[in-house]
Design a protein around this motif. Structure first.
Motif, PDB file in Angstrom:
ATOM      1  N   ILE A 226       0.836  -1.193   0.000  1.00 48.32           N
ATOM      2  CA  ILE A 226       0.000   0.000   0.000  1.00 48.32           C
ATOM      3  C   ILE A 226       0.871   1.243   0.000  1.00 48.32           C
ATOM      4  N   LYS A 254      -2.035  -2.292 -10.033  1.00 47.48           N
ATOM      5  CA  LYS A 254      -3.084  -1.686  -9.222  1.00 47.48           C
ATOM      6  C   LYS A 254      -2.577  -1.642  -7.780  1.00 47.48           C
ATOM      7  N   ILE A 255      -2.877  -0.539  -7.089  1.00 45.95           N
ATOM      8  CA  ILE A 255      -2.290  -0.302  -5.779  1.00 45.95           C
ATOM      9  C   ILE A 255      -3.301   0.414  -4.883  1.00 45.95           C
ATOM     10  N   LYS A 256      -3.367   0.008  -3.631  1.00 45.22           N
ATOM     11  CA  LYS A 256      -4.178   0.704  -2.647  1.00 45.22           C
ATOM     12  C   LYS A 256      -3.394   1.903  -2.141  1.00 45.22           C
ATOM     13  N   MET A 261      -8.441   2.431  -4.459  1.00 44.84           N
ATOM     14  CA  MET A 261      -7.707   1.555  -5.364  1.00 44.84           C
ATOM     15  C   MET A 261      -7.408   2.322  -6.644  1.00 44.84           C
ATOM     16  N   SER A 282      -3.191  -5.539  -4.005  1.00 50.03           N
ATOM     17  CA  SER A 282      -2.315  -4.738  -4.853  1.00 50.03           C
ATOM     18  C   SER A 282      -1.307  -5.623  -5.577  1.00 50.03           C
ATOM     19  N   GLU A 303       0.606  -4.358   3.245  1.00 51.83           N
ATOM     20  CA  GLU A 303      -0.790  -4.233   3.636  1.00 51.83           C
ATOM     21  C   GLU A 303      -1.049  -5.039   4.909  1.00 51.83           C
TER      22      GLU A 303
END
Length: 322
Positions: A226, A254-256, A261, A282, A303
């Protein structure tokens, strides 16, 4: 079953093209993706897009942690035969990594081709703006992808003038005088053009033996991480543009970040970030040379084990495009 290889250098737009191909064709299609790292970042993008816009489902398979033109070529042959004997689609679309050597892939596929499996003319996707740089810096791989293709699709040429398009077309024809080149936006091409892409079979008698090897390319994959905010992601991408984490030519994932998101794409000093409406783990990857892995890894936090609540923000809207 016919095999269609859709090649193209990193970030040229292979996945986007394949999504449209799967939507436009009237044949049954399966897709075999070859990704760097353990996470198949593009597979879900294709499945969601095609299956939402068509009454036909598309089967997607993946080969990861290696390149099908060299280190996982035995897995490629086995996967092709398995798909033919089980699902048996009309077309098996193979999307290799952007650094794959197309002639080697065709050579590997010839070993499993027989009366029930044939190979169509490969397609190579070429990014208009990156042609000069990549053909110089990654010459062997890049030129091989163009030389081996039957059809070459030019992407990201919307702002180019007629002279610039003519110069690129001339340069490509010097490499591959027999290739069919599409300089127009393929979204606007009529159905007969799309049908033509999946009609031409080729023998490839000229490909006799493997002569090339992939350049010394590195990749850094991160999962379950994250960032404190979206600004941290933008700062990272800006520093990649400036070369502060090595010579990175491709990044995606894709990443928090900041309770939401985000999905990002980075290609050759250009990036985009978009909010997405999902609650997935992610997963991101960076590809290039001399990558400073520690400097990238220290920017991310792991995370927490507990499930985070995701604020669904910015769905489908571009946060920033550079």
């Amino acid at each position: 079953m016919q095999i269609l290889v859709v090649s193209g250098f990193l970030g040229a737009g292979k996945t986007t093209f394949i999504k449209e191909l799967a939507r436009r064709t009237r044949k049954t299609i399966a897709i075999l993706e070859n990704e760097y790292g353990n996470e198949n970042i593009d597979g879900s993008r294709i499945a969601d897009s095609v299956n939402d816009r068509s009454d036909r489902s598309v089967n997607i398979f993946e080969l990861s942690e290696g390149c099908i033109c060299c280190s996982t070529k035995k897995d490629l042959g086995l996967s092709v035969v398995t798909v033919a004997n089980t699902i048996d689609p009309d077309i098996l679309v193979i999307e290799p990594t952007g650094l794959a050597i197309l002639s080697n892939i065709i050579l590997n596929l010839k070993k499993v081709a027989y009366s029930h499996i044939s190979i169509l003319d490969p397609i190579t996707i070429v990014d208009f703006g990156s042609f000069r740089r990549f053909s110089t810096e990654y010459g062997d791989i890049y030129i091989d992808q163009i030389k081996t293709a039957g059809s070459i699709i030019i992407t990201k040429a919307g702002n180019a003038n007629a002279d610039e398009k003519y110069d690129l077309q001339s340069s490509i024809h010097k490499i591959n005088p027999n290739a069919s080149i599409c300089l127009d936006d393929y979204y606007n091409m009529p159905d007969p053009w799309w049908d033509g892409l999946i009609e031409n079979e080729r023998g490839f008698e000229e490909i006799l033996e493997e002569q090339l090897a992939s350049d010394n390319i590195e990749h850094v994959s991160l999962t379950n991480v994250i960032l404190p905010s979206e600004n941290h992601l933008l700062h990272l991408l800006e520093n990649i543009c400036r070369g502060r984490h090595g010579s990175i030519i491709r990044g995606k994932g894709k990443i928090k970040a900041g309770g939401q998101m985000l999905q990002f794409d980075y290609v050759d000093r250009t990036y985009s970030v978009t909010g997405i409406d999902c609650n997935e783990v992610s997963s991101l990857i960076f590809i290039g040379r001399n990558i400073d892995r520690p400097s990238i890894e220290k920017l991310f936090d792991k995370e927490p084990a507990r499930t985070m609540s995701i604020i669904r923000k910015l769905p489908g809207q571009s946060l920033l495009m550079r």
